[in-house]
Design an enzyme around this catalytic site. Structure first.
Site, mmCIF file in Angstrom:
data_model
loop_
_atom_site.group_PDB
_atom_site.id
_atom_site.type_symbol
_atom_site.label_atom_id
_atom_site.label_comp_id
_atom_site.label_asym_id
_atom_site.label_seq_id
_atom_site.Cartn_x
_atom_site.Cartn_y
_atom_site.Cartn_z
ATOM 1 N N GLU A 168 -1.419 26.367 5.416
ATOM 2 C CA GLU A 168 -1.136 27.708 5.910
ATOM 3 C C GLU A 168 -0.831 28.709 4.800
ATOM 4 O OE1 GLU A 168 1.903 27.425 8.935
ATOM 5 O OE2 GLU A 168 0.697 26.140 10.205
ATOM 6 N N GLU A 355 -2.298 20.542 12.935
ATOM 7 C CA GLU A 355 -0.999 20.764 13.607
ATOM 8 C C GLU A 355 -1.239 21.394 14.962
ATOM 9 O OE1 GLU A 355 2.001 23.058 11.560
ATOM 10 O OE2 GLU A 355 1.583 22.048 9.663
HETATM 11 O O1 IFM Z 1 7.147 23.850 11.112
HETATM 12 C C1 IFM Z 1 5.997 24.585 10.887
HETATM 13 C C2 IFM Z 1 5.133 23.952 9.826
HETATM 14 O O2 IFM Z 1 5.825 23.796 8.634
HETATM 15 C C3 IFM Z 1 3.915 24.804 9.559
HETATM 16 N N1 IFM Z 1 3.224 25.121 10.769
HETATM 17 C C4 IFM Z 1 4.002 25.619 11.879
HETATM 18 C C5 IFM Z 1 5.174 24.699 12.152
HETATM 19 C C6 IFM Z 1 5.996 25.225 13.344
HETATM 20 O O3 IFM Z 1 6.487 26.495 13.063
#
Ligand code: IFM
Length: 451
Positions: A168, A355
Site C-alpha cells: 500500500e 488483504e
Molecule cells: O491494518 C491495515 C494494514 O496494515 C494495511 N491494510 C489495511 C489494514 C486495515 O486497516
C-alpha cells in the site's frame, strides 16, 4: 458454505496476512533499530491513547504458536512483512544477523508444516535513520530499499518463491507525508507526491535486483484499491470521481502496469509540486512487468463535487450503509468492480487478494468462544463476489484474510480488532474466533487435495 468452497480451484491459495510492526513487538531486541512508527507513536496524540508496537502481540517470541495456528486452520500460505530496521538498523550499510535469523527461522518453521511464506519487504516501518535523512521524498531512500531487498532475498530466496516489494504505497506516501495521520506524520503535499514516486522507484529497483539474484522467484507489489462512485447520477460529481480514482487507484496502477503516470492526475497536481522528481527513465524501471499484482480491498469511496462549481474540492459522502467498526461501508460489490477494472484497463496480470477483512467489536464469551458472525458474513459476501469475478474470467489466484491476529491498527492503536484470531491484549492469549474456524473449513474444503 460447501457451495462457496466448490467455486475455487484446488490450486487456489488460501492464506492469512499480518505485518511486522503490527504484531512483532520486541522493538529493541536483537539489534533492531528504531522505525518511524516507534518515533511517531511516542509523540503525544498521534495514536489512540498513545498505543505503540513495543509489545504488540509479541509475535517475535510467540511465532511458533502463530505458525501452529495457521497450520491448524489448514491454510496454504502466510503473508507477513519483514522489518527493515531489524535487518539494517540504520537503514543502510551494516546488516544485523540476528534480525535475518528471526525471519530465517520463521520461513523454515512455515515450510516444515507445509505453509508457503509470502514476505512483503516494506509494510511502513521505515528505519528512522532514513527518515532523518529525508525519508521517502528523497530519492536515495529508494536506492537503499533496493540494497535491503537484495540482502533479504540473498538470505531467504532459496526457500521463498513469492516476494512482495511494497504494501500500500498510497498509505505510506499520502497518509505519512500528506495528511500526517501515519508515520512520519508530515503534512507536506509536495513531499507526499515525491514520496509516492520514490516508493514506485523503490519497487522497480528492488524488482530488478531480486530478478538478477533469483530469476526463479515471483515478484509483485500490493496496492490498496477502492471502488469509487458518485454521490448521485446527475453527472455533477463525475469529475470528483475522476480525481479520487486518479489519486487513489490510477496514480499507482498506471506507473506499475503501464509505465506512465496518468496525465489527468499530473495536470490536477501540477500546482502542488513534488512531481519534478519523476525522471523518464524511472518509468521504465517502475513499469517492468510484475509476476503478480496484490490487491487489498476494504471499501468504496462515494464522492461529490465541492460546493463551488469548477473548484477542485471533493467531498467524501457518508452513506447510510452497514459499516465495520472502522466506520467503513461494507461493500462487497466494490471488490468486483475493482477487479473488473484492472482486467479492463491494464495488461493481463495474475492477481492475489493480499488483504480483505474487517474490524468488529468482538467479545470473548465466558465459554471461550468469539461469535463473530458479522465477520463471517463479511468474508462470505466478499468471497462470493470474488468467485463471481473468477468465473467471469478475472485471473485471481489466491486470497489472504486480514488479519491472522488482532493487532496494532496504526493510529487506531489496539481498539480495532481485525483478526480471525482473538488476542487478549493483557495476557496475549490467542483464541481462534468462529470466523477462523469458518475460514479454515472453507480453505480445507477447496484445497483438500493438498493439505
Ligand atoms: O491494518 C491495515 C494494514 O496494515 C494495511 N491494510 C489495511 C489494514 C486495515 O486497516
Amino acid at each position: 458454505m460447501n457451495a462457496l468452497g466448490d467455486r475455487f480451484a484446488p490450486e487456489f491459495v488460501w492464506g492469512v496476512a499480518t505485518s511486522s510492526y503490527q504484531i512483532e513487538g520486541a522493538t529493541t531486541e536483537d539489534g533492531r533499530g528504531p522505525s518511524i512508527w516507534d518515533v511517531f507513536a511516542a509523540r503525544p496524540g498521534r495514536t489512540h491513547r498513545g498505543h505503540d508496537g513495543a509489545v504488540a502481540v509479541d509475535h517475535y517470541h510467540r511465532w511458533r504458536q502463530d505458525v501452529a495456528l495457521i497450520d491448524q486452520l489448514g491454510l496454504d500460505a502466510y503473508r507477513f512483512s519483514i522489518a527493515w530496521p531489524r535487518i539494517q538498523p540504520e537503514g543502510a550499510g551494516a546488516v544485523e544477523p540476528r534480525g535475518l535469523a528471526f525471519y530465517d527461522r520463521l520461513v523454515d518453521g512455515l515450510l516444515e508444516v507445509g505453509i508457503e511464506p509470502w514476505p512483503t519487504l516494506f509494510h511502513w516501518d521505515l528505519p528512522q535513520a532514513l527518515e532523518d535523512a529525508g525519508g521517502w521524498p528523497r530519492r536515495e531512500t529508494a536506492e537503499r530499499f533496493a540494497d535491503y531487498a537484495e540482502i533479504v532475498v540473498d538470505a531467504l530466496g532459496d526457500r521463498v518463491r513469492h516476494w512482495t516489494t511494497l504494501n500500500e504505497p498510497w498509505c505510506a506516501a499520502f497518509l505519512g507525508y500528506g495528511s500526517g495521520v501515519h508515520a512520519p506524520g508530515r503534512t507536506e503535499p509536495a513531499a507526499a507526491l515525491a514520496a509516492s514516486h520514490h516508493l514506485h522507484l523503490a519497487h522497480g529497483l528492488a524488482l530488478e535486483r531480486i530478478r538478477a539474484r533469483r530469476p526463479d522467484v515471483e515478484v509483485g507489489v500490493t496496492l490498496n484499491l477502492y471502488a469509487v462512485s458518485p454521490a448521485d447520477d446527475t453527472g455533477r460529481h463525475d469529475d470528483a470521481v475522476r480525481r479520487i480514482d486518479g489519486l487513489m487507484n490510477r496514480w499507482f496502477l498506471d506507473p506499475i502496469l503501464l509505465g506512465r503516470y496518468p496525465q489527468d492526475v499530473l495536470d490536477d497536481v501540477a500546482g502542488v509540486g513534488g512531481t519534478d522528481v519523476i525522471g523518464d527513465e524511472d518509468l521504465t524501471v517502475i513499469g517492468a512487468p510484475v509476476d503478480f499484482l496484490g490487491v487489498n480491498y476494504y471499501t468504496r469511496h462515494v464522492v461529490a463535487a465541492g460546493p463551488w462549481p469548477g473548484s477542485a474540492e471533493v467531498e467524501f459522502v457518508s452513506r447510510d450503509w452497514p459499516k465495520t467498526a472502522s466506520g467503513w461501508d461494507i461493500d462487497p460489490e466494490g471488490l468486483g468492480e475493482v477487479l473488473a477494472r484492472v482486467r479492463r484497463d491494464y495488461p493481463p496480470v495474475p492477481i492475489y487478494i493480499t488483504e480483505n477483512g474487517a474490524a468488529f467489536d468482538d467479545v470473548l464469551g465466558v465459554d471461550g468462544r468469539v461469535r463473530d458472525d458479522d465477520r463471517i458474513d463479511f468474508l462470505r459476501r466478499h468471497l462470493t463476489v470474488l468467485a463471481d469475478a473468477i468465473e467471469d474470467g478475472v485471473d485471481v489466484r489466491g486470497y489472504f484474510a486480514w488479519s491472522l491476529l488482532d493487532n496494532f491498527e496504526w493510529a487506531e492503536g489496539y481498539r480495532k480488532r481485525f483478526g480471525i484470531v482473538y488476542v487478549d491484549f493483557e495476557t496475549l492469549e490467542r483464541t481462534p474466533k468462529d470466523s477462523a474456524h469458518w475460514f479454515g473449513a472453507l480453505a480445507r474444503q477447496t484445497a483438500k487435495e493438498r493439505r
